[in-house]
Design a protein around this motif. Structure first.
Motif, PDB file in Angstrom:
ATOM      1  N   GLY A 109       0.835  -1.198   0.000  1.00  0.00           N
ATOM      2  CA  GLY A 109       0.000   0.000   0.000  1.00  0.00           C
ATOM      3  C   GLY A 109       0.867   1.244   0.000  1.00  0.00           C
ATOM      4  N   ILE A 110       0.432   2.240  -0.748  1.00  0.00           N
ATOM      5  CA  ILE A 110       1.136   3.517  -0.771  1.00  0.00           C
ATOM      6  C   ILE A 110       0.122   4.645  -0.587  1.00  0.00           C
ATOM      7  CG2 ILE A 110       2.950   2.602  -2.275  1.00  0.00           C
ATOM      8  CD1 ILE A 110       1.728   4.302  -4.554  1.00  0.00           C
ATOM      9  N   ALA A 111       0.582   5.726   0.028  1.00  0.00           N
ATOM     10  CA  ALA A 111      -0.304   6.874   0.208  1.00  0.00           C
ATOM     11  C   ALA A 111       0.519   8.100   0.570  1.00  0.00           C
ATOM     12  CB  ALA A 111      -1.336   6.599   1.310  1.00  0.00           C
ATOM     13  N   ALA A 112      -0.066   9.249   0.347  1.00  0.00           N
ATOM     14  CA  ALA A 112       0.562  10.488   0.773  1.00  0.00           C
ATOM     15  C   ALA A 112       0.478  10.618   2.283  1.00  0.00           C
ATOM     16  CB  ALA A 112      -0.127  11.679   0.106  1.00  0.00           C
ATOM     17  N   GLY A 113      -0.539  10.007   2.873  1.00  0.00           N
ATOM     18  CA  GLY A 113      -0.770  10.128   4.298  1.00  0.00           C
ATOM     19  C   GLY A 113       0.054   9.192   5.158  1.00  0.00           C
ATOM     20  N   TYR A 114      -0.195   9.291   6.437  1.00  0.00           N
ATOM     21  CA  TYR A 114       0.578   8.618   7.474  1.00  0.00           C
ATOM     22  C   TYR A 114       0.437   7.097   7.466  1.00  0.00           C
ATOM     23  CZ  TYR A 114       2.285   7.562  12.165  1.00  0.00           C
ATOM     24  OH  TYR A 114       2.976   7.044  13.225  1.00  0.00           O
ATOM     25  N   TYR A 115      -0.722   6.564   7.070  1.00  0.00           N
ATOM     26  CA  TYR A 115      -0.981   5.127   7.204  1.00  0.00           C
ATOM     27  C   TYR A 115      -0.567   4.307   5.987  1.00  0.00           C
ATOM     28  CZ  TYR A 115      -3.299   6.553  11.421  1.00  0.00           C
ATOM     29  OH  TYR A 115      -3.549   7.100  12.646  1.00  0.00           O
ATOM     30  N   GLY A 116      -0.061   4.928   4.960  1.00  0.00           N
ATOM     31  CA  GLY A 116       0.551   4.210   3.858  1.00  0.00           C
ATOM     32  C   GLY A 116      -0.357   3.285   3.076  1.00  0.00           C
ATOM     33  N   GLY A 117      -1.602   3.653   2.917  1.00  0.00           N
ATOM     34  CA  GLY A 117      -2.504   2.836   2.105  1.00  0.00           C
ATOM     35  C   GLY A 117      -3.158   1.694   2.857  1.00  0.00           C
ATOM     36  N   LEU A 118      -3.144   1.736   4.163  1.00  0.00           N
ATOM     37  CA  LEU A 118      -3.723   0.662   4.980  1.00  0.00           C
ATOM     38  C   LEU A 118      -5.179   0.380   4.603  1.00  0.00           C
ATOM     39  CD1 LEU A 118      -3.578  -1.271   7.454  1.00  0.00           C
ATOM     40  CD2 LEU A 118      -4.364   0.657   8.830  1.00  0.00           C
ATOM     41  N   ARG A 119      -5.990   1.431   4.499  1.00  0.00           N
ATOM     42  CA  ARG A 119      -7.416   1.229   4.170  1.00  0.00           C
ATOM     43  C   ARG A 119      -7.578   0.577   2.807  1.00  0.00           C
ATOM     44  NH1 ARG A 119      -7.582   6.662   5.286  1.00  0.00           N
ATOM     45  NH2 ARG A 119      -7.894   7.085   7.474  1.00  0.00           N
ATOM     46  N   ALA A 120      -6.833   1.053   1.840  1.00  0.00           N
ATOM     47  CA  ALA A 120      -6.947   0.505   0.482  1.00  0.00           C
ATOM     48  C   ALA A 120      -6.565  -0.967   0.453  1.00  0.00           C
ATOM     49  CB  ALA A 120      -6.064   1.311  -0.470  1.00  0.00           C
ATOM     50  N   VAL A 121      -5.482  -1.317   1.124  1.00  0.00           N
ATOM     51  CA  VAL A 121      -5.041  -2.717   1.146  1.00  0.00           C
ATOM     52  C   VAL A 121      -6.076  -3.586   1.840  1.00  0.00           C
ATOM     53  CG1 VAL A 121      -3.333  -4.328   2.099  1.00  0.00           C
ATOM     54  CG2 VAL A 121      -2.574  -2.246   0.934  1.00  0.00           C
ATOM     55  N   GLU A 122      -6.564  -3.154   2.997  1.00  0.00           N
ATOM     56  CA  GLU A 122      -7.529  -3.984   3.714  1.00  0.00           C
ATOM     57  C   GLU A 122      -8.806  -4.198   2.909  1.00  0.00           C
ATOM     58  OE1 GLU A 122      -7.840  -2.127   7.597  1.00  0.00           O
ATOM     59  OE2 GLU A 122      -6.250  -3.437   8.351  1.00  0.00           O
ATOM     60  N   GLN A 123      -9.273  -3.162   2.226  1.00  0.00           N
ATOM     61  CA  GLN A 123     -10.471  -3.320   1.402  1.00  0.00           C
ATOM     62  C   GLN A 123     -10.210  -4.240   0.212  1.00  0.00           C
ATOM     63  OE1 GLN A 123     -11.838   0.661   0.495  1.00  0.00           O
ATOM     64  NE2 GLN A 123     -11.831   1.206   2.651  1.00  0.00           N
ATOM     65  N   LEU A 124      -9.052  -4.090  -0.399  1.00  0.00           N
ATOM     66  CA  LEU A 124      -8.717  -4.940  -1.539  1.00  0.00           C
ATOM     67  C   LEU A 124      -8.523  -6.391  -1.103  1.00  0.00           C
ATOM     68  CD1 LEU A 124      -8.335  -4.676  -4.576  1.00  0.00           C
ATOM     69  CD2 LEU A 124      -5.902  -4.295  -4.162  1.00  0.00           C
ATOM     70  N   GLN A 125      -7.999  -6.597   0.079  1.00  0.00           N
ATOM     71  CA  GLN A 125      -7.852  -7.961   0.579  1.00  0.00           C
ATOM     72  C   GLN A 125      -9.212  -8.660   0.687  1.00  0.00           C
ATOM     73  OE1 GLN A 125      -5.262  -6.994   4.060  1.00  0.00           O
ATOM     74  NE2 GLN A 125      -4.160  -8.810   3.359  1.00  0.00           N
ATOM     75  N   MET A 126     -10.252  -7.923   1.042  1.00  0.00           N
ATOM     76  CA  MET A 126     -11.583  -8.528   1.102  1.00  0.00           C
ATOM     77  C   MET A 126     -12.017  -9.026  -0.269  1.00  0.00           C
ATOM     78  SD  MET A 126     -13.804  -6.294   3.841  1.00  0.00           S
ATOM     79  CE  MET A 126     -13.583  -4.712   3.038  1.00  0.00           C
ATOM     80  N   VAL A 127     -11.709  -8.252  -1.311  1.00  0.00           N
ATOM     81  CA  VAL A 127     -12.073  -8.656  -2.675  1.00  0.00           C
ATOM     82  C   VAL A 127     -11.304  -9.914  -3.072  1.00  0.00           C
ATOM     83  CG1 VAL A 127     -12.013  -7.956  -5.110  1.00  0.00           C
ATOM     84  CG2 VAL A 127     -12.685  -6.302  -3.351  1.00  0.00           C
ATOM     85  N   PHE A 128     -10.004  -9.924  -2.815  1.00  0.00           N
ATOM     86  CA  PHE A 128      -9.194 -11.086  -3.182  1.00  0.00           C
ATOM     87  C   PHE A 128      -9.561 -12.311  -2.350  1.00  0.00           C
ATOM     88  CE2 PHE A 128      -6.854  -8.040  -5.575  1.00  0.00           C
ATOM     89  CZ  PHE A 128      -6.202  -8.763  -6.554  1.00  0.00           C
ATOM     90  N   ALA A 129      -9.914 -12.116  -1.095  1.00  0.00           N
ATOM     91  CA  ALA A 129     -10.355 -13.236  -0.261  1.00  0.00           C
ATOM     92  C   ALA A 129     -11.663 -13.801  -0.802  1.00  0.00           C
ATOM     93  CB  ALA A 129     -10.514 -12.805   1.193  1.00  0.00           C
ATOM     94  N   TYR A 130     -12.577 -12.925  -1.209  1.00  0.00           N
ATOM     95  CA  TYR A 130     -13.831 -13.369  -1.802  1.00  0.00           C
ATOM     96  C   TYR A 130     -13.576 -14.218  -3.047  1.00  0.00           C
ATOM     97  CZ  TYR A 130     -18.267 -13.302  -4.247  1.00  0.00           C
ATOM     98  OH  TYR A 130     -19.402 -13.684  -4.916  1.00  0.00           O
TER      99      TYR A 130
END
Length: 182
Positions: A109-130
């Motif tokens: 995950g990459i981001a301009a913000g502090y968490y480095g794309g955490l939200r994007a990765v976690e949401q995408l992981q749900m899609v790949f897990a599905y």
């Protein structure tokens, strides 16, 4: 083969820069790689008909490499608290269930913000897990992505390079342990 997906279609994409770094890292480790740059999806991929009948350029340039992959690495930027729509569209274009079924998948995950794309990765992981992908648990998050590159687009931050190297080394082992039959 390790397929690395650059999950952005923006010009000057930082996801692509990170994906290129990973491509060279995996090659240095002796892996065959393919780098999928979503900016090169053909315009016909964005037509509604592409879901029913994939254009040849989508099949050759995107579907076939994914189906041939021993493992996938997805570099995902965070846009507005999620992953880019173009990345979701790409995932939707891929055949179900064989594209991710029991296929190892790692995330950066990459981001301009502090968490480095955490939200994007976690949401995408749900899609790949599905889609029954085998989710690799060593994720890498890169915050303040705009400041990590030197003038030649190399990653200048030693800690980030080390995290990416550790992930890629461990992912190659994980892929070897979960090699698909055939």
């Amino acid at each position: 083969m390790i397929v690395i997906v650059s999950g952005s279609i923006r010009p000057g994409s930082n996801a692509l820069k990170v994906a290129q770094h990973l491509d060279s890292r995996y090659r240095a480790a002796g892996a065959e790689t393919a780098l999928l740059d979503l900016r090169t999806l053909p315009p016909e991929a964005y037509q509604g008909e592409a879901y029913a009948k994939r254009p040849e350029a989508v099949t050759k340039g995107f579907v076939e490499p994914v189906l041939a992959a021993d493992g996938l690495v997805v570099v995902v930027p965070e846009y507005n608290g999620s992953y880019p729509g173009a990345l979701k569209h790409f995932v939707d274009l891929l055949p179900f269930p064989e594209s991710f079924e029991n296929r190892p998948v790692a995330f950066v995950g990459i981001a301009a913000g502090y968490y480095g794309g955490l939200r994007a990765v976690e949401q995408l992981q749900m899609v790949f897990a599905y889609r029954n992908g085998l989710l690799f648990n060593k994720r890498v998050f890169i915050p303040a992505v705009y400041g990590i590159f030197d003038e030649d687009n190399n990653i200048k931050d030693e800690a980030i390079r080390e995290r990416l190297e550790n992930q890629s080394t461990a992912f190659l082992t994980f892929v070897g342990e979960h090699r698909r039959p055939g």
